[in-house]
Scaffold this active site. Structure first.
Site, short mmCIF file in Angstrom:
data_model
loop_
_atom_site.label_atom_id
_atom_site.label_comp_id
_atom_site.label_asym_id
_atom_site.label_seq_id
_atom_site.Cartn_x
_atom_site.Cartn_y
_atom_site.Cartn_z
N HIS A 135 0.84 -1.21 0.00
CA HIS A 135 0.00 0.00 0.00
C HIS A 135 0.87 1.26 0.00
O HIS A 135 0.74 2.13 -0.86
CB HIS A 135 -0.92 -0.02 1.23
CG HIS A 135 -1.75 1.21 1.38
ND1 HIS A 135 -3.08 1.24 1.05
CD2 HIS A 135 -1.45 2.47 1.82
CE1 HIS A 135 -3.57 2.46 1.26
NE2 HIS A 135 -2.59 3.22 1.74
N GLU A 136 1.76 1.34 0.96
CA GLU A 136 2.60 2.55 1.07
C GLU A 136 3.51 2.69 -0.15
O GLU A 136 3.79 3.79 -0.62
CB GLU A 136 3.42 2.53 2.36
CG GLU A 136 2.59 2.55 3.64
CD GLU A 136 1.57 3.67 3.70
OE1 GLU A 136 1.78 4.73 3.07
OE2 GLU A 136 0.52 3.49 4.35
N HIS A 188 1.75 4.51 -2.87
CA HIS A 188 1.85 5.98 -2.78
C HIS A 188 3.20 6.42 -3.35
O HIS A 188 3.29 7.42 -4.06
CB HIS A 188 1.77 6.44 -1.32
CG HIS A 188 0.40 6.35 -0.72
ND1 HIS A 188 -0.70 6.97 -1.27
CD2 HIS A 188 -0.05 5.76 0.42
CE1 HIS A 188 -1.77 6.75 -0.50
NE2 HIS A 188 -1.39 6.02 0.52
N HIS A 224 3.15 6.38 -7.02
CA HIS A 224 2.36 7.52 -7.51
C HIS A 224 3.26 8.76 -7.62
O HIS A 224 3.19 9.52 -8.58
CB HIS A 224 1.19 7.75 -6.55
CG HIS A 224 0.07 8.59 -7.09
ND1 HIS A 224 -0.96 9.01 -6.29
CD2 HIS A 224 -0.17 9.09 -8.32
CE1 HIS A 224 -1.81 9.73 -7.03
NE2 HIS A 224 -1.35 9.80 -8.25
ZN LIG Z 1 -2.59 5.28 2.12
#
Ligand SMILES: [Zn+2]
Length: 687
Positions: free
Chosen positions: A474-475, A478, A481
């Site tokens: 998940h991290e 980011h 992104h």
């Molecule tokens: Zn998050």
């Protein structure tokens, strides 16, 4: 524009050196933060005053772009400041943070409130469609204008004064709210005096309870603290029903116990002030003001999504309760499932149905192998290559730095700070030290991932849970992104997107962990090196939809109450009555309580963070499930090249240069629908 005298501190200077320049972590001195921050603010103040006082007519270049190019030393020292406050926050640093936080906030207000500056921004905004700006310049103009106007830059002097008073009062009320919540977490506890009261509790929980009792000077007793990390496992495992009920009541009455720490009156006042603030800013309600700046655009859109999921989630709860009731009928005839029984019987059903034990999974999940797995998947999707470098300074000796390359060319840097230590915030997160941009010279992004794994003994691998492995992906989503960003202006780069959209790329990246390709290569047993067996992978996948009725309903009940409370406008809200009426109206299952009742709903009352925005989670999850199906149904599955290219081109690289809804439409070829979310949670999909 740089003033040589204010650049004396190395913390303000441009980042130079190898790998396209990097933060000078080796030059940071805690005692230098204040003078450096003050000098950086002074410089940006001078820049802003010069932009506002420019005798030339307002243009994109001399106003919007000039503002975008201002405050660079402040950004640089701010990045260092952020690393120290979040990962090296010892006593001296805490003192600096305490002193500087209000000064930095006031400086931001000062820029926003500069009337001459806003007049120029307004002028550029008014002519944005006819001034020959390219689409990204138009977008930056809109985003800048919105940032100012949403905070009251266009208000009359009288209204500005009232707005400042409201914000100040709201800040005080939010602080009191969270202090009251904390007081009821610390002031109430479940004290167990008899060894028999420990029945069913795992050893770790018993040890923790004994330590908590010892800390309070209680001998031969055990204390279950009134916090989620203690009470939730207690409610899951304690076989003593009367104690579960007692603990559940303490837990759900936080902030709602009457007396000095009661939050009800505070909530009434917060909601009234927020409603007034929204009115001043020209919106019918606070919920309208919040969603105006989001992908959802309106409270109606957010409510519509929640209500679509609500009915099937409730239906699923009825099935879950039936499963649990069947077990209860055998174990304790005559028991009717109550809210304090839910977690307890759910755990029993989980064991009976899925036979999935964390201790079976962990030996296959080695931290460093998972990191390699994340790298590998990012290589497949985005063509990234990660190469560790050793010639850059770090804030702490455990931090590692990787150069990120695509086709041999450096496109960014990724810092990895995985271990827990004193002074580091808990949990896991991504930070951006430098945004990608190119309008004032090609600048590559610098991002980091941070976690709190406990270091293993020398030579031993760190084994993590499935949840922690998902969080890593998940991290890293980011981070990807930020790293994929390909825009001109830093304010529009990477993760600078709407709040109900920003979790979409990160949640989506979690979907690569359970892929066959990652698991067979990287989920390797730490002793045998064997990949995770298919049977275990299958179990993890089936258990995925377990208890989704409960978690969806407890979450949605809070999100719906949040939205409705912020839609009430000037109607005064009495929290207890409002909560009861709203839950009755939507038919809340009697066996479940809201995940956060209003008197302790810190997400929405301890600040504006998630106010009228607790729906963000399900909004982003709807996008995630729909996008994941695009991959699942593609010929190449999760490694389908054309789908990965669309994800890169339409979502990962565009930042905030296009509207989030439009970005999703380009990627998916249509608007998002909720069907994939329903399938993902194991709910029936409407025909
Ligand atoms: Zn998050």
């Amino acid at each position: 524009m740089a003033h040589a005298d204010t650049l004396a501190s190395p913390m303000l200077a441009p980042w130079t050196g190898p790998h396209n320049g990097a933060p000078p972590f080796d030059k940071v001195k805690v005692e230098d933060f204040k003078p450096a921050l003050m000098a950086a603010m002074a410089q940006q103040r001078a820049e802003v005053v010069a932009i506002a006082a420019n005798p030339a007519p307002p243009s994109f270049a001399n106003t919007i772009a000039a503002l975008e190019d201002s405050g660079r030393p402040l950004n640089r020292v701010g990045a260092l400041f952020g690393v120290w406050t979040s990962t090296l926050n010892d006593k001296p640093m805490q003192a600096v943070e305490q002193e500087m936080a209000p000064i930095l906030a006031a400086f931001e207000d000062e820029v926003i409130q500069n009337a001459a500056l806003f007049t120029r921004i307004q002028a550029v905004y008014d002519t944005r469609e006819t001034a020959g700006l390219d689409p990204e310049q138009q977008r930056l103009t809109e985003v800048t204008w919105r940032r100012f106007s949403r905070r009251g830059a266009a208000l009359s002097a009288t209204d500005k004064t009232r707005m400042a008073a409201i914000n100040q009062r709201l800040a005080t009320l939010s602080t009191t709210f969270s202090q009251n919540e904390l007081a009821d977490e610390e002031g109430y506890q479940l004290t167990l005096t008899d060894e028999a009261d420990l029945a069913g509790l795992p050893a770790a929980l018993v040890d923790g309870a004994a330590a908590a009792a010892k800390a309070k000077g209680l001998t031969g007793q055990w204390v279950i603290s009134n916090t989620r990390s203690s009470m939730q496992p207690f409610l899951t495992y304690s076989t003593r029903r009367a104690l579960r009920e007692k603990g559940w009541r303490l837990w759900t009455l936080r902030g709602d116990n009457g007396g000095a720490h009661d939050n009800n009156a505070i909530i009434t006042e917060i909601l009234a002030l927020r409603a007034e603030k929204a009115k001043l800013l020209g919106f019918p309600t606070f919920a309208h003001w919040i969603t105006d700046d989001q992908m959802s655009k309106t409270p109606d859109a957010a409510m519509a999504l929640m209500m679509k999921v609500w009915a099937p989630a409730k239906a699923r709860v009825a099935q879950e309760v039936a499963d649990m009731q069947a077990l209860a009928d055998v174990e304790a005839p005559g028991t009717r499932i109550e809210p304090w029984d839910y977690r307890y019987y759910a755990e029993k059903v989980r064991k009976a149905k899925y036979d999935l034990d964390e201790s079976q999974v962990k030996p296959y999940l080695q931290l460093e192998k998972l990191r390699e797995g994340m790298f590998w998947a990012a290589g497949q999707l985005y063509g990234f290559e990660f190469v560790q470098v050793h010639d850059l300074p770090v804030a702490q000796s455990d931090v590692r730095v990787f150069e990120v390359r695509r086709a041999g060319r450096q496109i960014g840097l990724w810092y990895f700070d995985p271990y827990a230590r004193a002074g580091k915030s808990s949990g896991a997160w991504m930070s951006e030290y430098r945004a990608q941009e190119r309008f004032a010279g090609e600048t590559t992004p610098i991002v980091s991932n941070n976690a709190n794994f406990v270091k293993a003994a020398p030579g031993e691998p760190i084994l993590v849970s499935w949840d922690d492995a998902s969080t890593m992906f998940h991290e890293f989503g980011h981070a990807l992104h930020g790293l994929n960003s390909n825009v001109s202006y830093p304010s529009l780069a990477g993760t600078s997107v709407a709040r109900d959209f920003v979790e979409f790329p990160s949640q989506l990246n979690e979907r690569w962990l359970p892929t066959r390709e990652v698991l067979t290569r990287f989920a390797l047993h730490y002793k045998t090196g064997e990949p995770m067996p298919d049977a275990l992978v299958a179990k993890i996948k089936t258990a995925h939809t377990f208890n989704q009725g409960f978690s969806t309903v407890e979450y949605l009940a809070s999100a719906i109450v949040d939205m409705k409370a912020h839609l009430a406008g000037s109607t005064p809200i009495e929290p207890r009555a409002f909560e009861a009426a709203t839950l009755a109206e939507i038919g809340m299952p009697r066996e479940i309580v809201m995940r956060h009742r209003m008197p302790h709903f810190g997400h929405i009352f301890a600040g504006e963070g998630y106010a009228a925005g607790y729906y963000d989670y399900i909004w982003a999850d709807t996008l995630t499930a729909d996008a994941a199906e695009a991959f699942a149904q593609a010929p190449g599955g999760f490694y389908d090249k054309p789908t990965a290219k669309r994800l890169h081109d339409d979502i990962m690289s565009v930042g905030d240069t296009i509207d989030a809804g439009e970005a999703f439409r380009r990627f998916r070829g249509r608007d998002v629908t909720i069907d994939a979310l329903m399938r993902d949670r194991g709910f029936p999909v409407a025909a």
